[in-house]
Design a protein around this motif. Structure first.
Motif, mmCIF file in Angstrom:
data_model
loop_
_atom_site.group_PDB
_atom_site.id
_atom_site.type_symbol
_atom_site.label_atom_id
_atom_site.label_comp_id
_atom_site.label_asym_id
_atom_site.label_seq_id
_atom_site.Cartn_x
_atom_site.Cartn_y
_atom_site.Cartn_z
ATOM 1 N N GLY A 153 -10.281 -9.226 1.290
ATOM 2 C CA GLY A 153 -9.274 -8.698 0.441
ATOM 3 C C GLY A 153 -8.157 -9.985 -0.173
ATOM 4 O O GLY A 153 -8.244 -9.930 -1.411
ATOM 5 N N THR B 29 -9.639 -6.819 5.092
ATOM 6 C CA THR B 29 -8.183 -6.974 4.896
ATOM 7 C C THR B 29 -7.906 -8.403 5.019
ATOM 8 O O THR B 29 -7.317 -8.903 3.953
ATOM 9 C CB THR B 29 -7.514 -6.053 5.788
ATOM 10 O OG1 THR B 29 -7.750 -4.614 5.853
ATOM 11 C CG2 THR B 29 -6.187 -6.041 5.475
ATOM 12 N N SER C 4 -12.765 -3.453 9.067
ATOM 13 C CA SER C 4 -11.342 -3.594 8.634
ATOM 14 C C SER C 4 -10.650 -4.898 8.577
ATOM 15 O O SER C 4 -9.989 -5.394 7.838
ATOM 16 C CB SER C 4 -10.642 -2.267 8.998
ATOM 17 O OG SER C 4 -10.412 -2.537 10.532
ATOM 18 N N ARG D 227 0.896 -1.164 0.012
ATOM 19 C CA ARG D 227 0.128 0.149 -0.034
ATOM 20 C C ARG D 227 1.026 1.408 0.065
ATOM 21 O O ARG D 227 0.570 2.111 -0.542
ATOM 22 C CB ARG D 227 -1.035 0.086 1.205
ATOM 23 C CG ARG D 227 -1.840 1.344 1.405
ATOM 24 C CD ARG D 227 -2.996 1.165 2.448
ATOM 25 N NE ARG D 227 -2.153 0.659 3.714
ATOM 26 C CZ ARG D 227 -1.875 1.796 4.549
ATOM 27 N NH1 ARG D 227 -2.038 2.959 4.229
ATOM 28 N NH2 ARG D 227 -1.159 1.386 5.765
ATOM 29 N N ASP E 116 -3.628 -2.142 -2.436
ATOM 30 C CA ASP E 116 -4.262 -2.081 -0.945
ATOM 31 C C ASP E 116 -5.339 -3.072 -0.968
ATOM 32 O O ASP E 116 -6.167 -2.968 -1.773
ATOM 33 C CB ASP E 116 -4.907 -0.636 -0.948
ATOM 34 C CG ASP E 116 -5.398 -0.292 0.252
ATOM 35 O OD1 ASP E 116 -5.513 -1.240 1.126
ATOM 36 O OD2 ASP E 116 -5.798 1.005 0.512
ATOM 37 N N LEU E 117 -4.985 -3.826 0.132
ATOM 38 C CA LEU E 117 -6.151 -4.930 0.356
ATOM 39 C C LEU E 117 -7.623 -4.559 0.899
ATOM 40 O O LEU E 117 -8.508 -5.085 0.677
ATOM 41 C CB LEU E 117 -5.725 -5.775 1.483
ATOM 42 C CG LEU E 117 -4.671 -7.087 1.012
ATOM 43 C CD1 LEU E 117 -4.126 -7.602 2.181
ATOM 44 C CD2 LEU E 117 -5.300 -7.880 -0.014
ATOM 45 N N MET E 118 -7.730 -2.998 1.005
ATOM 46 C CA MET E 118 -9.162 -2.631 1.243
ATOM 47 C C MET E 118 -9.637 -1.890 0.252
ATOM 48 O O MET E 118 -10.558 -1.138 0.289
ATOM 49 C CB MET E 118 -9.065 -1.845 2.694
ATOM 50 C CG MET E 118 -8.875 -2.529 3.805
ATOM 51 S SD MET E 118 -9.108 -1.580 5.361
ATOM 52 C CE MET E 118 -10.982 -1.486 5.228
#
Length: 328
Positions: free
Chosen positions: A134, A130, A126, A61, A82-84
């Motif tokens: 993700g 994540t 989150s 990220r 970015d995993l989100m």
């Protein structure tokens, strides 16, 4: 054939390092991706994979931070992700697939732990997004390259703290109908990762893609603990009275070199050929407990509810519904 959740007599143990378990293995010509590969045990995994000859791709990220922490590992290929951010995951996967026909190793190592309640624009919590969603989306997006490899491994990083009630996160993954507790949320996400390994393995084994979940041990020298209360760490024996990490691998407290070992073992060991969908810890297949055997829970064991294929299927459908991701 379903792999039995029982020890197989590995020659390695809790104190083994990533260098120990990869010794003698040649990964020349193979490609590996390590999410979270620029800190803690992820960085150590990247280091030994590179040393064994693999091409290693690390999504990050924050690319500048990743460049700093990976200084000295000059052959790493850094890519933004970015995993989100679902669009970021898809863009990363497209770049990887454009430059690589096959992917032999995918280590889903990145994660967050016990942070204050945080939601994305869609309201997703989150830790679940994540750690679980993700990585589900990423693995689906890279699936064609894993299948093309013919003999690929997928590794989901897990934790001994996976004791949440499966029914809770299957019905309320984003804490919309129950009070948020950061440690419950973390345990939910880790239980879900074990179930994802069961689901992906059941689909991939016919095509040579085997999946494992890995408990690395407790490693205080990592960014994962940034939200941990030091009093909690001290109470559990993770740090001493001076705040220094305790290293006692038999009790679960490890160095990053020791902590990275089981995921490297999962990704590379011939002892696991033909196996998959199992929970690994201390470089061994963990023991299966009875569901109500709470007194025996430890770093080396897993409960049936997070190995159950019906629960894995339910989680799979939930992940599809929340992310829109599908296997081709």
């Amino acid at each position: 054939m379903v792999t039995e959740q029982a020890p197989i007599g590995s020659p390695f143990g809790a104190a083994s390092t990533a260098e120990d378990v990869i010794q003698g293995i040649d990964l020349t010509g193979k490609t590996a991706i390590v999410t979270g590969g620029y800190s803690g045990i992820g960085r150590e995994a990247v280091r030994v994979l590179l040393a064994a000859g693999a091409k290693v791709i690390v999504p990050a990220r924050n690319l500048e931070k990743a460049k700093d922490t990976l200084a000295g590992l000059d052959d790493v290929q850094l890519e933004a992700m970015d995993l989100m951010d679902p669009a970021s995951i898809d863009a990363f996967a497209e770049r990887v697939l454009a430059g690589n026909d096959t992917l032999e190793i995918l280590v889903n190592c990145a994660g967050v732990m016990a942070n204050p309640l945080t939601r994305d624009a869609r309201g997703f919590e989150s830790q679940f997004f994540t750690n679980v969603l993700g990585h589900f989306q990423l693995t689906c997006a890279l699936w064609s390259a894993l299948v093309a490899a013919g003999n690929a491994r997928v590794v989901f990083l897990n934790s001994a703290n996976h004791r949440g009630k499966v029914v809770d996160f299957l019905h309320d993954p984003n804490f919309e109908h129950r009070a948020y507790d950061p440690w419950v949320a973390y345990g939910n996400s880790k239980a879900a990762n074990i179930l994802l390994s069961v689901a992906f393995d059941s689909i991939g084994k016919a095509e040579g893609v085997r999946t494992f979940s890995v408990h690395p041990g407790g490693i205080f020298d990592t960014g994962l603990v940034r939200h941990m209360d030091l009093a909690i760490a001290k109470a559990h024996g993770m740090i001493d009275e001076d705040g220094k990490p305790v290293i006692d691998p038999e009790k679960g407290w490890k160095t990053p070199e020791q902590g990275a070992s089981t995921m490297i073992w999962a990704a590379t060991s011939a002892l696991l050929d033909g196996k998959g969908g199992v929970y690994l810890t201390n470089n061994e297949v963990g023991k299966l407990l009875a569901e109500d055997d709470d007194d025996q829970i430890g770093n080396d064991s897993v409960k049936p509810s997070v190995k159950d294929p019906v629960n894995a299927g339910r989680l799979w459908r939930l992940c599809e519904a929340l992310t829109g991701a599908r296997l081709d």
